[in-house]
Scaffold this motif. Structure first.
Motif, mmCIF file in Angstrom:
data_model
loop_
_atom_site.group_PDB
_atom_site.id
_atom_site.type_symbol
_atom_site.label_atom_id
_atom_site.label_comp_id
_atom_site.label_asym_id
_atom_site.label_seq_id
_atom_site.Cartn_x
_atom_site.Cartn_y
_atom_site.Cartn_z
ATOM 1 N N PHE A 24 -3.087 3.428 -1.799
ATOM 2 C CA PHE A 24 -3.777 2.749 -2.759
ATOM 3 C C PHE A 24 -2.856 1.405 -2.443
ATOM 4 N N ASN A 25 -3.704 0.417 -3.045
ATOM 5 C CA ASN A 25 -2.853 -1.091 -2.788
ATOM 6 C C ASN A 25 -2.084 -0.701 -4.635
ATOM 7 N N VAL A 26 -1.116 -0.630 -4.290
ATOM 8 C CA VAL A 26 0.186 -1.350 -5.779
ATOM 9 C C VAL A 26 0.788 -2.051 -6.051
ATOM 10 N N HIS A 50 -3.276 6.625 -14.651
ATOM 11 C CA HIS A 50 -3.455 7.812 -12.474
ATOM 12 C C HIS A 50 -2.045 8.309 -12.479
ATOM 13 N N THR A 109 0.856 -1.294 0.198
ATOM 14 C CA THR A 109 0.159 -0.133 0.347
ATOM 15 C C THR A 109 0.499 1.161 0.297
ATOM 16 N N GLU A 134 -7.958 -8.972 -10.755
ATOM 17 C CA GLU A 134 -8.518 -7.871 -9.534
ATOM 18 C C GLU A 134 -10.158 -8.686 -10.202
ATOM 19 N N SER A 182 2.235 2.909 -9.925
ATOM 20 C CA SER A 182 0.402 3.614 -9.806
ATOM 21 C C SER A 182 -0.494 2.679 -10.041
ATOM 22 N N ILE A 183 -2.118 2.731 -9.873
ATOM 23 C CA ILE A 183 -3.358 1.884 -9.528
ATOM 24 C C ILE A 183 -3.435 1.857 -10.948
#
Length: 306
Positions: free
Chosen positions: A38-40, A117, A34, A304, A112-113
């Motif tokens: 954000f989870n990256v 972004h 994180t 995801e 980044s995510i």
């Protein structure tokens, strides 16, 4: 090669390209990385053991979704995060803290995510698998409409001195997207360096989509997205290696290419790009390839979604 046999080989290949989602990997024990809320990335136990040795930079926190490895909030902008992570990686490299750092390249990738972004920090390319962050590349299929052989593909043979996948087959042009370079710019740059294709001709390449996949090996977790381009070349065009990263090129027929992509001689992600070309151009038929749907799904895998 019979279509049913080829289908199974192609399916097995795409499963290997996404081995992280199958039994035998560290998937169940990984925790998110994180940064800035954000989870990256994804951190496995081996990487976690090393990174928690730097509590001023990284620490494990408990959240509603379970444990996470968090980059300290005191590093609250791009430059501060970049500097903090680089300091950790350099110290780890000096003491042999992780095998991935043995391949240090002095080239950075943005983290980044997602590509739309803002980048949170940049990181040494060799460390991306240890951090399990997404990386991006540009790959180009150079093809010829040959008068007697039909559609043919130029396939490169990587140099024997390459740090990764030496002397394996590769796309005509391929390269990772480094900090400060965009998708098309990477493709154009690599066109010249790897195949002697000038900017004007390279600019005629057509962007045709992406492939994405996720696998784990001794270097860590690889979450990769490859932007794909097609470029039709004249029959008399002859590629030439400029930067020494390619040993040579060979023009193969579609039947030959279909056998090569399911062999152990092709760099895996590049074989995926080539397989995507075969599917898009209609050289792989859903009526003749029983595993057609699953092959396509695995060429466009997103963590995801699982």
């Amino acid at each position: 090669m019979e279509n049913s046999s080829w289908s199974k080989k192609a399916l097995n290949f795409t499963k290997k390209l996404n081995n992280f989602i199958y039994p035998g990997t560290t998937r169940q024990s990984t925790i998110p990385l994180t940064v800035g809320g954000f989870n990256v990335g994804l951190i496995n136990k081996e990487a976690l053991t090393q990174l928690v040795k730097y509590p001023d930079v990284f620490k494990v926190v408990e959240g509603s979704g379970g444990k996470k490895l968090k980059l300290s909030d005191k590093f609250d902008d791009y430059d501060a995060r970049t500097s903090a992570v680089e300091g950790v990686l350099l110290e780890m490299k000096g003491r042999g803290g992780h095998v991935c750092l043995d391949g240090w390249r002095d080239e950075t990738y943005e983290v980044s995510i997602g590509p739309s972004h803002q980048s949170l920090f940049r990181v040494e390319r060799a460390a991306t698998s240890m951090l399990g962050v997404k990386t991006y590349g540009s790959h180009m299929n150079g093809y010829v409409n040959h008068p007697s052989r039909g559609v043919c593909l130029w396939i490169a043979r990587r140099s024997k001195t390459k740090a990764t996948f030496p002397y394996m087959l590769d796309n005509m042009v391929a390269g990772g997207i480094a900090s400060g370079v965009r998708v098309v710019g990477t493709m154009v740059k690599e066109c010249w360096e790897e195949a002697g294709i000038g900017g004007e001709l390279a600019g005629q390449a057509t962007p045709v989509g992406t492939i994405s996949y996720m696998y784990e090996n001794h270097l860590g977790i690889h979450q990769d997205v490859q932007y794909c381009f097609d470029l039709e070349l004249s029959v008399d065009f002859q590629p030439r290696a400029v930067d020494g990263e390619v040993d040579g090129f060979c023009l193969y027929t579609i039947d030959e290419v279909k056998e090569l992509v399911v062999s152990d001689d092709f760099k895996p992600n590049s074989a995926g790009v080539t397989l995507d070309f075969l599917i898009r151009k209609g050289f792989v038929s859903p009526d003749e390839v029983p595993d057609y749907n699953e092959i396509i799904q695995l060429l466009h895998f997103k963590y995801e979604d699982c």
